[in-house]
Design a protein around this motif. Structure first.
Motif, mmCIF file in Angstrom:
data_model
loop_
_atom_site.group_PDB
_atom_site.id
_atom_site.type_symbol
_atom_site.label_atom_id
_atom_site.label_comp_id
_atom_site.label_asym_id
_atom_site.label_seq_id
_atom_site.Cartn_x
_atom_site.Cartn_y
_atom_site.Cartn_z
ATOM 1 N N ARG A 180 0.823 -1.215 0.000
ATOM 2 C CA ARG A 180 0.000 0.000 0.000
ATOM 3 C C ARG A 180 0.858 1.266 0.000
ATOM 4 O O ARG A 180 0.462 2.281 -0.561
ATOM 5 N N ASP A 181 2.031 1.209 0.617
ATOM 6 C CA ASP A 181 2.917 2.369 0.617
ATOM 7 C C ASP A 181 3.790 2.442 -0.631
ATOM 8 O O ASP A 181 4.533 3.416 -0.814
ATOM 9 N N GLY A 182 3.731 1.422 -1.465
ATOM 10 C CA GLY A 182 4.515 1.453 -2.693
ATOM 11 C C GLY A 182 6.001 1.232 -2.472
ATOM 12 O O GLY A 182 6.823 1.743 -3.241
ATOM 13 N N PHE A 183 6.371 0.456 -1.448
ATOM 14 C CA PHE A 183 7.780 0.221 -1.135
ATOM 15 C C PHE A 183 8.338 -1.043 -1.785
ATOM 16 O O PHE A 183 9.466 -1.454 -1.457
ATOM 17 N N VAL A 184 7.590 -1.677 -2.659
ATOM 18 C CA VAL A 184 8.130 -2.792 -3.436
ATOM 19 C C VAL A 184 9.311 -2.271 -4.262
ATOM 20 O O VAL A 184 9.253 -1.179 -4.826
ATOM 21 N N GLY A 185 10.388 -3.046 -4.312
ATOM 22 C CA GLY A 185 11.568 -2.623 -5.052
ATOM 23 C C GLY A 185 12.613 -1.949 -4.188
ATOM 24 O O GLY A 185 13.692 -1.604 -4.687
ATOM 25 N N THR A 186 12.343 -1.761 -2.892
ATOM 26 C CA THR A 186 13.316 -1.189 -1.969
ATOM 27 C C THR A 186 13.997 -2.298 -1.182
ATOM 28 O O THR A 186 13.579 -3.459 -1.201
ATOM 29 N N LEU A 187 15.049 -1.951 -0.469
ATOM 30 C CA LEU A 187 15.699 -2.891 0.445
ATOM 31 C C LEU A 187 14.906 -2.930 1.752
ATOM 32 O O LEU A 187 14.437 -1.898 2.234
ATOM 33 N N PRO A 188 14.752 -4.107 2.372
ATOM 34 C CA PRO A 188 13.987 -4.184 3.625
ATOM 35 C C PRO A 188 14.504 -3.242 4.701
ATOM 36 O O PRO A 188 13.715 -2.652 5.464
ATOM 37 N N GLN A 189 15.826 -3.056 4.790
ATOM 38 C CA GLN A 189 16.407 -2.192 5.811
ATOM 39 C C GLN A 189 16.016 -0.728 5.628
ATOM 40 O O GLN A 189 16.100 0.068 6.576
ATOM 41 N N GLU A 190 15.622 -0.357 4.418
ATOM 42 C CA GLU A 190 15.301 1.036 4.125
ATOM 43 C C GLU A 190 13.885 1.418 4.540
ATOM 44 O O GLU A 190 13.572 2.604 4.604
ATOM 45 N N VAL A 191 13.034 0.427 4.821
ATOM 46 C CA VAL A 191 11.622 0.737 5.079
ATOM 47 C C VAL A 191 11.112 0.088 6.363
ATOM 48 O O VAL A 191 9.938 -0.244 6.481
ATOM 49 N N GLY A 192 12.002 -0.093 7.341
ATOM 50 C CA GLY A 192 11.576 -0.521 8.660
ATOM 51 C C GLY A 192 11.386 -2.006 8.855
ATOM 52 O O GLY A 192 10.794 -2.426 9.847
ATOM 53 N N LEU A 193 11.898 -2.838 7.947
ATOM 54 C CA LEU A 193 11.696 -4.282 8.040
ATOM 55 C C LEU A 193 12.903 -5.018 8.602
ATOM 56 O O LEU A 193 12.925 -6.250 8.663
ATOM 57 N N ASP A 194 13.930 -4.286 9.027
ATOM 58 C CA ASP A 194 15.122 -4.905 9.585
ATOM 59 C C ASP A 194 14.870 -5.347 11.021
ATOM 60 O O ASP A 194 13.885 -4.947 11.657
ATOM 61 N N VAL A 195 15.771 -6.175 11.540
ATOM 62 C CA VAL A 195 15.727 -6.555 12.950
ATOM 63 C C VAL A 195 15.763 -5.282 13.790
ATOM 64 O O VAL A 195 16.592 -4.402 13.567
ATOM 65 N N GLY A 196 14.859 -5.160 14.747
ATOM 66 C CA GLY A 196 14.782 -3.955 15.563
ATOM 67 C C GLY A 196 13.931 -2.858 14.960
ATOM 68 O O GLY A 196 13.689 -1.833 15.612
ATOM 69 N N GLY A 197 13.457 -3.032 13.720
ATOM 70 C CA GLY A 197 12.584 -2.049 13.091
ATOM 71 C C GLY A 197 11.152 -2.226 13.549
ATOM 72 O O GLY A 197 10.819 -3.155 14.294
ATOM 73 N N PRO A 198 10.256 -1.356 13.092
ATOM 74 C CA PRO A 198 8.857 -1.456 13.505
ATOM 75 C C PRO A 198 8.149 -2.694 12.980
ATOM 76 O O PRO A 198 7.157 -3.134 13.555
#
Length: 293
Positions: A180-198
Motif C-alpha cells: 500500500r505504501d509502494g515500497f516494493v523494489g526497496t531494500l527491507p532495511q530502508e523501510v523498517g523491516l530490519d531486525v529492531g525495526g517497527p
C-alpha cells in the motif's frame, strides 16, 4: 472494531513445504512454532523486495497471506524454483477473506495467553487467527472461508472500521505496509523491516535464500543510505518522490491522517523541510511501534 483487508493468499502443501519456502523467504519459518506466524519478504537477487507476506506454519500446510493482487505472481515465482521438491502451490485467494480485529477487542475462541497463531471455531466455521500489529496495538488478523463470511462477522460483532482509518492509525504508529505504501523494489532495511525495526521481517541466521548475500553484506557493513521516516503536511500525494532543493531524497508512501511514511535519506533530520510531489512537507521523528508478530 474490525476492518476488511484487501488480500490474496497461497497454500503450500507437501512434505518439503517448510524447507522449500524457507529457502525463498527472509525470515525463519523453520524456527517458528507450529502453529506459528512470521512476517517475511521475498527478494530479488539485488536484495530488493518483490513481495511481503505473513507466513503461517501449520501441521498440514504453510499459508501465505499477501496484499491483494500479489498471490498469482508469487505463485509463479515459487513454481519456477520447484525441481525435486515435494511441494504444491495453490492460489486460494478466491476461497478466503480476511479482517483485522483492532487491538483490545475480544474475539470469541481466541486464547490471549496462547501462541501468535491459533485456529478456532467462530460463526459455525474454523478461522485462522494471527496476532498482528497494524495500528500500534497488536490485534488479530482473522482468515476464514468466503462462503462463511456473514456468519463469521455476525459472531464477531462490533462495528466495521474503514480501511482508510486503519491506514491513518498505522502511519501514526510508524508501521509500513510494503504494497500500500509502494515500497516494493526497496531494500527491507530502508523501510523498517530490519531486525529492531517497527516491522521486523528478516533473520540473519536462517541460511540461504534469494537476495541473502546482499542482506549479509548490509548487516556486516550497516551501510544502507535510507531509512523509514515520517512526513507531515497537508494534501501530500500518495507514493510520490520526496525532493529537497530539487534533488530526490526519498519516496513517500500512502498519505493518511495528515502523515506519510517515507523511505528517506538518513542525513535528513527531523524538522527539515522537503517536498512530496511538489507539496511542502516536514520530516518528523518516527515513533517506534511495538514489534509485529
Amino acid at each position: 472494531m474490525w476492518t476488511r483487508l484487501p488480500s490474496s493468499a497461497l497454500r503450500l502443501t507437501g512434505a518439503d513445504r517448510v524447507d522449500f519456502v524457507q529457502g525463498q523467504m527472509t525470515n525463519d519459518l523453520r524456527g517458528a512454532p507450529t502453529p506459528g506466524v512470521v512476517a517475511c519478504c521475498f527478494l530479488n537477487v539485488r536484495g530488493q523486495i518483490e513481495f511481503f507476506a505473513r507466513a503461517y506454519k501449520r501441521e498440514d500446510d504453510v499459508y501465505l497471506h499477501l496484499d491483494a493482487g500479489q498471490a498469482e505472481a508469487l505463485a509463479a515465482r515459487l513454481r519456477r524454483y520447484i525441481i525435486f521438491d515435494q511441494v504444491d502451490v495453490q492460489d486460494v485467494t478466491g476461497e478466503l477473506r480476511t479482517v483485522h480485529v483492532w487491538g483490545g477487542q475480544p474475539v470469541p475462541g481466541w486464547n490471549e495467553s496462547g501462541g501468535d497463531a491459533q485456529s478456532f471455531e467462530l460463526g459455525g466455521g474454523t478461522v485462522l487467527a494471527g496476532r498482528v500489529n497494524r495500528t500500534g496495538t497488536p490485534g488479530l488478523d482473522l482468515h476464514y472461508l468466503a462462503r462463511q463470511e456473514a456468519e463469521v462477522l455476525a459472531a464477531l460483532g462490533g462495528e466495521e472500521t474503514p480501511l482508510n482509518v486503519l491506514d491513518g492509525a498505522r502511519v501514526q504508529a510508524g508501521l509500513p505496509d510494503v504494497t500500500r505504501d509502494g515500497f516494493v523494489g526497496t531494500l527491507p532495511q530502508e523501510v523498517g523491516l530490519d531486525v529492531g525495526g517497527p516491522l521486523p521481517a528478516i533473520s540473519y541466521r536462517k541460511g540461504c535464500y534469494v537476495g541473502q548475500e546482499i542482506m549479509a553484506r548490509l548487516e556486516a557493513r550497516g551501510n544502507a543510505h535510507y531509512h523509514l521516516a515520517r512526513l507531515s503536511g497537508e494534501g501530500l500525494p500518495d507514493r510520490a518522490e520526496v525532493t529537497r532543493g530539487g534533488k530526490v531524497v526519498g519516496q513517500a508512501g500512502l498519505h493518511a491522517g495528515g502523515l506519510s511514511l517515507a523511505r528517506l535519506r538518513k542525513e535528513l533530520a527531523p524538522g527539515e523541510q522537503v517536498e512530496v510531489g511538489g507539496v511542502p512537507a516536514t520530516v518528523q521523528p518516527l515513533t517506534p511501534a511495538p514489534a509485529d508478530a
